[in-house]
Design an enzyme around this catalytic site. Structure first.
Site: not given
Length: 196
Positions: A30, A52, A60
């Site tokens: 990522y 988000e 995350w």
């Protein structure tokens, strides 16, 4: 349980990327291919903001692991399709183990799709909205300071809230700004710094 995607051979760039991206193959991929890359596509900017929001209160990595599940559950984050979701869809999503099952966040995403579509109907692209706060320029962090939020993320947060978006506090907005490359917050030693 260990995620198979998290076990991979040592990367030769270890020590030359942001510290948070070390230790997990999913985080490394990522970081190396997406995080901080300027995103100019309205739909992708909106999708990332919605994800988000789902991340609030979680790591995350949880969202990254479930991202494809989110995309399947939310019709590829097509704002027109998501805006048409009804109570039956909310119940379907609440039963879907492939996503974070938080009713308020699900409803916020449906509402966010409706707002996105209203903006588009007025001729306002979400990309122009997002990048308008920086005149289309990437803001470069100093490579050393880690912010939770900034005056700019507070300004954007207030405007998103004014328009009716939810789960868009200054910290979530700043994380989104970093993710979509409005801010280049790669560490000073990171090989990705300044590549945007």
């Amino acid at each position: 349980m260990t995620d198979p995607a998290d076990s991979s051979p040592p990367d030769p760039r270890a020590g030359h990327r942001c510290t948070w991206a070390e230790g997990s193959a999913l985080y490394r991929d990522y970081h190396d291919s997406e995080w901080g890359v300027p995103e100019r596509d309205s739909r992708m900017l909106w999708e990332t903001l919605m994800l988000e929001g789902f991340q609030a209160g979680l790591a995350w990595i949880v969202i990254l692991r479930k991202r494809e599940g989110f995309r399947a559950a939310f019709a590829g984050f097509d704002p027109v399709k998501v805006a048409a979701f009804d109570d039956a869809d909310i119940e379907r999503l609440m039963a879907d183990p492939g996503i974070v099952r938080a009713r308020a966040k699900i409803v916020a995403t449906i509402t966010g799709a409706r707002i996105y579509n209203e903006m588009a109907a007025r001729g306002e692209s979400f990309a122009d909205f997002a990048w308008g706060f920086t005149d289309g320029r990437v803001i470069r962090g100093d490579g050393h300071t880690i912010h939770a939020s900034t005056p700019l993320s507070e300004t954007i947060s207030k405007e998103l809230k004014r328009r009716g978006f939810k789960f868009v506090g200054p910290t979530i907005v700043y994380a989104w700004m970093q993710a979509v490359g409005i801010v280049d917050d790669h560490a000073a030693h990171c090989f990705r710094r300044g590549q945007a």
